[in-house]
Design an enzyme around this catalytic site. Structure first.
Site, PDB file in Angstrom:
ATOM      1  CB  THR A 112       8.780 -22.765  -9.519  1.00 38.14           C
ATOM      2  OG1 THR A 112       8.056 -21.549  -9.650  1.00 38.14           O
ATOM      3  CG2 THR A 112       9.312 -22.893  -8.096  1.00 38.14           C
ATOM      4  CE  LYS A 125       7.483 -19.521  -6.940  1.00 43.77           C
ATOM      5  NZ  LYS A 125       6.252 -18.856  -7.240  1.00 43.77           N
ATOM      6  CE  LYS A 181       7.729 -27.101  -9.373  1.00 45.15           C
ATOM      7  NZ  LYS A 181       7.501 -26.461 -10.659  1.00 45.15           N
TER       8      LYS A 181
HETATM    9  P1  NAD Z   1       1.416 -26.223 -16.671  1.00 42.03           P
HETATM   10  O1  NAD Z   1       1.572 -27.656 -16.378  1.00 42.03           O
HETATM   11  O2  NAD Z   1       0.055 -25.653 -16.900  1.00 42.03           O
HETATM   12  O3  NAD Z   1       2.309 -25.833 -17.972  1.00 42.03           O
HETATM   13  C1  NAD Z   1       3.542 -26.403 -18.285  1.00 42.03           C
HETATM   14  C2  NAD Z   1       3.534 -26.688 -19.779  1.00 42.03           C
HETATM   15  O4  NAD Z   1       4.819 -27.113 -20.199  1.00 42.03           O
HETATM   16  C3  NAD Z   1       2.550 -27.793 -20.178  1.00 42.03           C
HETATM   17  O5  NAD Z   1       1.590 -27.281 -21.096  1.00 42.03           O
HETATM   18  C4  NAD Z   1       3.453 -28.869 -20.816  1.00 42.03           C
HETATM   19  O6  NAD Z   1       2.841 -29.533 -21.906  1.00 42.03           O
HETATM   20  C5  NAD Z   1       4.618 -28.017 -21.283  1.00 42.03           C
HETATM   21  N1  NAD Z   1       5.855 -28.757 -21.533  1.00 42.03           N
HETATM   22  C6  NAD Z   1       6.480 -29.680 -20.761  1.00 42.03           C
HETATM   23  N2  NAD Z   1       7.636 -30.069 -21.344  1.00 42.03           N
HETATM   24  C7  NAD Z   1       7.748 -29.376 -22.502  1.00 42.03           C
HETATM   25  C8  NAD Z   1       8.719 -29.319 -23.527  1.00 42.03           C
HETATM   26  N3  NAD Z   1       9.821 -30.062 -23.509  1.00 42.03           N
HETATM   27  N4  NAD Z   1       8.501 -28.487 -24.577  1.00 42.03           N
HETATM   28  C9  NAD Z   1       7.397 -27.717 -24.635  1.00 42.03           C
HETATM   29  N5  NAD Z   1       6.436 -27.715 -23.680  1.00 42.03           N
HETATM   30  C10 NAD Z   1       6.618 -28.541 -22.631  1.00 42.03           C
HETATM   31  O7  NAD Z   1       2.155 -25.439 -15.502  1.00 42.03           O
HETATM   32  P2  NAD Z   1       2.007 -23.900 -15.106  1.00 42.03           P
HETATM   33  O8  NAD Z   1       0.959 -23.753 -14.053  1.00 42.03           O
HETATM   34  O9  NAD Z   1       1.954 -23.084 -16.353  1.00 42.03           O
HETATM   35  O10 NAD Z   1       3.405 -23.664 -14.370  1.00 42.03           O
HETATM   36  C11 NAD Z   1       4.620 -23.525 -15.099  1.00 42.03           C
HETATM   37  C12 NAD Z   1       5.731 -23.235 -14.109  1.00 42.03           C
HETATM   38  O11 NAD Z   1       5.415 -22.042 -13.371  1.00 42.03           O
HETATM   39  C13 NAD Z   1       5.929 -24.338 -13.059  1.00 42.03           C
HETATM   40  O12 NAD Z   1       7.294 -24.474 -12.810  1.00 42.03           O
HETATM   41  C14 NAD Z   1       5.182 -23.815 -11.838  1.00 42.03           C
HETATM   42  O13 NAD Z   1       5.690 -24.308 -10.628  1.00 42.03           O
HETATM   43  C15 NAD Z   1       5.428 -22.306 -11.969  1.00 42.03           C
HETATM   44  N6  NAD Z   1       4.413 -21.466 -11.334  1.00 42.03           N
HETATM   45  C16 NAD Z   1       3.089 -21.729 -11.481  1.00 42.03           C
HETATM   46  C17 NAD Z   1       2.146 -20.890 -10.872  1.00 42.03           C
HETATM   47  C18 NAD Z   1       0.665 -21.162 -11.020  1.00 42.03           C
HETATM   48  O14 NAD Z   1      -0.123 -20.530 -10.280  1.00 42.03           O
HETATM   49  N7  NAD Z   1       0.227 -22.013 -11.929  1.00 42.03           N
HETATM   50  C19 NAD Z   1       2.569 -19.792 -10.121  1.00 42.03           C
HETATM   51  C20 NAD Z   1       3.934 -19.522 -10.024  1.00 42.03           C
HETATM   52  C21 NAD Z   1       4.855 -20.371 -10.643  1.00 42.03           C
END
Ligand code: NAD
Length: 293
Positions: A93, A168, A243
């Site tokens: 997102t 979204k 966010k």
């Molecule tokens: P998270 O922080 O658990 O995972 C993100 C991952 O990306 C981390 O493990 C981080 O180490 C990795 N990362 C960052 N930069 C990187 C790079 N250059 N190369 C490789 N890895 C890298 O976050 P999440 O909860 O998995 O969410 C991910 C996305 O999905 C976000 O944009 C969030 O807003 C969206 N989202 C999350 C949810 C939820 O319920 N968690 C729901 C809908 C959408």
């Protein structure tokens, strides 16, 4: 079978990549955090030493990263190395502007690209029941749909570049505002001596009905699977709702849209987070409205 590079194996990315493995795709993953890689490896994701290594020979690249700057940085590194005709999908997102910049990067290199943020949270990612909201041209959508269907149950084409991100943030702005209004109603009902169940029985079949009541009731009892029954463990964390509400406000300002309810929702979630509750489920904002934070 498709060869897929999956970049970002966090709370969402790891179970999504696991579902690609289950569907029979050769899935190579990379995350900056070693423990995230180790967890994904347990579900059969082949771990690469870098994003570039994950990309070798991949037909499809999926990014699932925290914010726009991470996506732009990853796409800038990976897109020039991607195979001719490869498809780049971003399911993070992020802000609409960064999303459109990422599409432009791919277009310059002759690659297919799709923004495909998700709804459904970690539970939906694990169960393979996410909704994907997609932005990009027809060819990119057609190529991505069968891959996304391995991770979700609804894949909606919302329009051109950035349209998935736009859908979204509109959805989540509406969700933030309806959750706050739902919490206000239950907190008022408590003071007026109504039981949670009686208010639920009325609202869930009346004109005040919404998903925030019927599927995610912010008070314990009426909806057993809702986080309100388990100490407001997320679910969808208040920090993530904040966010998304901030992204909605940025987008509203950029196009001159009037979104006062969204702005107020962003303020209230900022207060909830400032009170140390960012890690709680977003329905826990009822405590703030009860004056108990
Ligand atoms: P998270 O922080 O658990 O995972 C993100 C991952 O990306 C981390 O493990 C981080 O180490 C990795 N990362 C960052 N930069 C990187 C790079 N250059 N190369 C490789 N890895 C890298 O976050 P999440 O909860 O998995 O969410 C991910 C996305 O999905 C976000 O944009 C969030 O807003 C969206 N989202 C999350 C949810 C939820 O319920 N968690 C729901 C809908 C959408």
């Amino acid at each position: 079978m498709t060869t897929i590079a999956f970049i970002g194996l966090g709370n969402m990315g790891a179970p999504m990549a696991a579902n690609l493995v289950k569907a029979g795709h050769a899935t190579r993953g990379f995350d900056l955090v070693e423990s995230a890689c180790a967890a994904a490896a347990k579900s059969g994701v082949a771990i690469a030493k870098s994003g570039a290594e994950a990309l070798e020979g991949a037909d499809v690249v999926v990014t699932m990263l925290p914010a726009g700057k991470h996506v732009l940085s990853a796409w800038s590194e990976l897109a020039p190395r991607a195979a001719k005709g490869a498809l780049l999908i971003d399911s993070s997102t992020i802000d609409v502007e960064s999303s459109r910049k990422a599409h432009a990067l791919a277009k310059e290199l002759g690659l297919l690209s799709l923004d495909a943020p998700v709804s459904g949270g970690v539970g939906g990612a694990s169960a393979g029941t996410l909704t994907f909201m997609c932005g990009g041209d027809e060819a990119a959508f057609a190529a991505a749909k069968p891959v996304l269907e391995n991770m979700g149950k609804r894949v909606v084409h919302c329009g051109g570049a950035g349209a998935g991100q736009a859908a979204k943030i509109c959805n989540n702005m509406l969700l933030g505002a309806t959750m706050i209004a739902t919490c206000e109603a239950f907190a008022l009902g408590e003071k007026l001596g109504l039981s949670h169940q009686s208010l639920f029985d009325v609202v869930s079949t009346s004109s005040g009905q919404s998903w925030s009541t019927t599927s995610y009731c912010p008070v314990p009892g009426p909806v057993p699977a809702a986080p309100s029954n388990s100490g407001y463990k997320p679910g969808f964390a208040s920090a993530l709702m904040l966010k998304d509400l901030k992204l909605a406000q940025e987008a509203a300002i950029s196009v001159g849209a009037t979104t006062p309810m969204g702005a107020l929702a962003a303020q209230l979630y900022a207060m909830h987070n400032a009170g140390g509750e960012g890690g709680a489920d977003f329905s826990a904002i009822i405590q703030l409205l009860r004056g108990k934070l």
